[in-house]
Design a protein around this motif. Structure first.
Motif, PDB file in Angstrom:
ATOM      1  N   GLU A  84      45.354  36.384  26.108  1.00 58.71           N
ATOM      2  CA  GLU A  84      44.972  37.599  26.823  1.00 58.71           C
ATOM      3  C   GLU A  84      45.864  37.848  28.030  1.00 58.71           C
ATOM      4  OE1 GLU A  84      40.706  37.917  27.469  1.00 58.71           O
ATOM      5  OE2 GLU A  84      40.339  37.207  25.428  1.00 58.71           O
ATOM      6  N   TRP A  85      46.266  36.786  28.718  1.00 59.61           N
ATOM      7  CA  TRP A  85      47.203  36.959  29.830  1.00 59.61           C
ATOM      8  C   TRP A  85      48.519  37.554  29.327  1.00 59.61           C
ATOM      9  CZ3 TRP A  85      46.371  37.629  34.615  1.00 59.61           C
ATOM     10  CH2 TRP A  85      45.384  36.930  35.309  1.00 59.61           C
ATOM     11  N   ILE A  86      49.012  37.047  28.212  1.00 57.90           N
ATOM     12  CA  ILE A  86      50.285  37.540  27.683  1.00 57.90           C
ATOM     13  C   ILE A  86      50.159  39.008  27.285  1.00 57.90           C
ATOM     14  CG2 ILE A  86      51.941  37.319  25.779  1.00 57.90           C
ATOM     15  CD1 ILE A  86      51.392  34.254  25.906  1.00 57.90           C
ATOM     16  N   VAL A  87      49.102  39.358  26.569  1.00 56.40           N
ATOM     17  CA  VAL A  87      48.888  40.751  26.167  1.00 56.40           C
ATOM     18  C   VAL A  87      48.772  41.632  27.414  1.00 56.40           C
ATOM     19  CG1 VAL A  87      47.284  42.345  25.023  1.00 56.40           C
ATOM     20  CG2 VAL A  87      47.910  40.185  23.910  1.00 56.40           C
ATOM     21  N   LEU A  88      48.003  41.199  28.385  1.00 57.54           N
ATOM     22  CA  LEU A  88      47.842  41.972  29.618  1.00 57.54           C
ATOM     23  C   LEU A  88      49.180  42.133  30.342  1.00 57.54           C
ATOM     24  CD1 LEU A  88      46.037  43.458  31.624  1.00 57.54           C
ATOM     25  CD2 LEU A  88      45.515  41.229  32.678  1.00 57.54           C
ATOM     26  N   ALA A  89      49.955  41.070  30.432  1.00 60.22           N
ATOM     27  CA  ALA A  89      51.251  41.136  31.114  1.00 60.22           C
ATOM     28  C   ALA A  89      52.190  42.107  30.406  1.00 60.22           C
ATOM     29  CB  ALA A  89      51.876  39.748  31.195  1.00 60.22           C
ATOM     30  N   LEU A  90      52.171  42.109  29.081  1.00 62.96           N
ATOM     31  CA  LEU A  90      53.030  43.034  28.337  1.00 62.96           C
ATOM     32  C   LEU A  90      52.590  44.481  28.548  1.00 62.96           C
ATOM     33  CD1 LEU A  90      53.499  40.921  25.090  1.00 62.96           C
ATOM     34  CD2 LEU A  90      55.245  41.433  26.826  1.00 62.96           C
ATOM     35  N   ARG A 121      48.455  39.091  14.988  1.00 63.75           N
ATOM     36  CA  ARG A 121      48.066  40.491  15.172  1.00 63.75           C
ATOM     37  C   ARG A 121      46.565  40.623  15.430  1.00 63.75           C
ATOM     38  NH1 ARG A 121      50.383  44.310  10.918  1.00 63.75           N
ATOM     39  NH2 ARG A 121      52.228  43.693  12.037  1.00 63.75           N
ATOM     40  N   PRO A 122      45.687  39.948  14.627  1.00 63.42           N
ATOM     41  CA  PRO A 122      44.252  40.057  14.936  1.00 63.42           C
ATOM     42  C   PRO A 122      43.901  39.576  16.345  1.00 63.42           C
ATOM     43  CG  PRO A 122      44.557  39.152  12.738  1.00 63.42           C
ATOM     44  CD  PRO A 122      45.909  39.196  13.379  1.00 63.42           C
ATOM     45  N   MET A 123      44.581  38.531  16.813  1.00 61.78           N
ATOM     46  CA  MET A 123      44.319  38.030  18.167  1.00 61.78           C
ATOM     47  C   MET A 123      44.788  39.037  19.218  1.00 61.78           C
ATOM     48  SD  MET A 123      43.047  35.901  20.246  1.00 61.78           S
ATOM     49  CE  MET A 123      42.681  34.412  19.375  1.00 61.78           C
ATOM     50  N   VAL A 124      45.892  39.728  18.962  1.00 60.96           N
ATOM     51  CA  VAL A 124      46.357  40.766  19.886  1.00 60.96           C
ATOM     52  C   VAL A 124      45.291  41.846  20.012  1.00 60.96           C
ATOM     53  CG1 VAL A 124      48.024  42.657  20.194  1.00 60.96           C
ATOM     54  CG2 VAL A 124      48.831  40.358  19.596  1.00 60.96           C
ATOM     55  N   TYR A 125      44.768  42.313  18.867  1.00 59.66           N
ATOM     56  CA  TYR A 125      43.762  43.372  18.898  1.00 59.66           C
ATOM     57  C   TYR A 125      42.448  42.896  19.523  1.00 59.66           C
ATOM     58  CZ  TYR A 125      46.844  46.499  16.403  1.00 59.66           C
ATOM     59  OH  TYR A 125      47.905  47.310  16.070  1.00 59.66           O
ATOM     60  N   ARG A 126      42.061  41.638  19.284  1.00 55.83           N
ATOM     61  CA  ARG A 126      40.872  41.080  19.952  1.00 55.83           C
ATOM     62  C   ARG A 126      41.095  41.017  21.458  1.00 55.83           C
ATOM     63  NH1 ARG A 126      40.001  37.645  15.474  1.00 55.83           N
ATOM     64  NH2 ARG A 126      41.451  36.162  16.313  1.00 55.83           N
ATOM     65  N   SER A 127      42.294  40.624  21.845  1.00 57.38           N
ATOM     66  CA  SER A 127      42.622  40.546  23.275  1.00 57.38           C
ATOM     67  C   SER A 127      42.536  41.928  23.915  1.00 57.38           C
ATOM     68  CB  SER A 127      44.024  39.959  23.473  1.00 57.38           C
ATOM     69  OG  SER A 127      44.065  38.625  23.031  1.00 57.38           O
ATOM     70  N   ILE A 128      43.062  42.930  23.234  1.00 56.29           N
ATOM     71  CA  ILE A 128      42.992  44.291  23.764  1.00 56.29           C
ATOM     72  C   ILE A 128      41.536  44.717  23.938  1.00 56.29           C
ATOM     73  CG2 ILE A 128      43.412  46.725  23.168  1.00 56.29           C
ATOM     74  CD1 ILE A 128      46.163  45.778  22.083  1.00 56.29           C
TER      75      ILE A 128
END
Length: 182
Positions: free
Chosen positions: A10-16, A45-52
């Motif tokens: 989640e930190w990585i997705v948020l930082a991006l 990809r599913p983890m990216v969308y869950r993080s979002i």
């Protein structure tokens, strides 16, 4: 807002997303196996969308528009809130406190700083202080106990020394001019 308690993905997705508004598909492309971030820390990809979804629920990112997809539905574009951007900046400057977090969290922070064209010098210096403290603690126990205990401490000390060599390489390489390819 204090520093949110987020898992690394989640930190990585948020930082991006804090770099510039983006959609999940673009973030997933950066974190896919072999991609810029994914080569070192893969996020499915599913983890990216869950993080979002989790970041929206925590009000760290917000939908700001949509983009037509090449195939399939529209892609929702998200932007980081001002407080989330500040939290990301703080997180990127904080050293990791556990030795086992050097491989994943510290390298991710360095990659994200590099993407921002930000110097890693402050983070590297702060991380050296933490590594020194860990080494001092382990060195005090290095000769204690039985053969197995001593071997475990020797193993952990070698990891500390490897982390220090890694930080030295980052510090030296970050002062060199970029090599143009192509």
């Amino acid at each position: 807002m204090g520093k949110p308690d987020l898992p690394l993905a989640e930190w990585i997705v948020l930082a991006l997303i804090a770099e510039r508004p983006s959609h999940g598909f673009a973030i997933a492309a950066l974190t896919a196996e072999g991609a810029e971030i994914g080569e070192f820390w893969y996020i499915s990809r599913p983890m990216v969308y869950r993080s979002i979804t989790r970041l929206v629920e925590r009000e760290l990112i917000t939908p700001v528009g949509a983009e037509e997809g090449n195939r399939g539905p529209q892609r929702m574009i998200y932007a980081a809130t001002r407080s989330a951007k500040m939290a990301v900046s703080r997180w990127l400057s904080e050293p990791v406190v556990q030795l086992f977090d050097v491989r994943a969290e510290l390298t991710s922070k360095l990659l994200l700083l590099h993407r921002r064209d930000a110097s890693p010098a402050r983070l590297v210096e702060r991380q050296r202080v933490v590594i020194d403290e860990i080494e001092e603690s382990l060195a005090a126990k290095e000769n204690a106990g039985n053969y197995l205990t001593r071997a475990i401490y020797a193993w952990r000390l070698e990891h500390v020394r490897a982390a220090r060599r890694f930080l030295d390489a980052v510090a030296v390489d970050s002062t060199r001019p970029a090599v143009k390819t192509g």
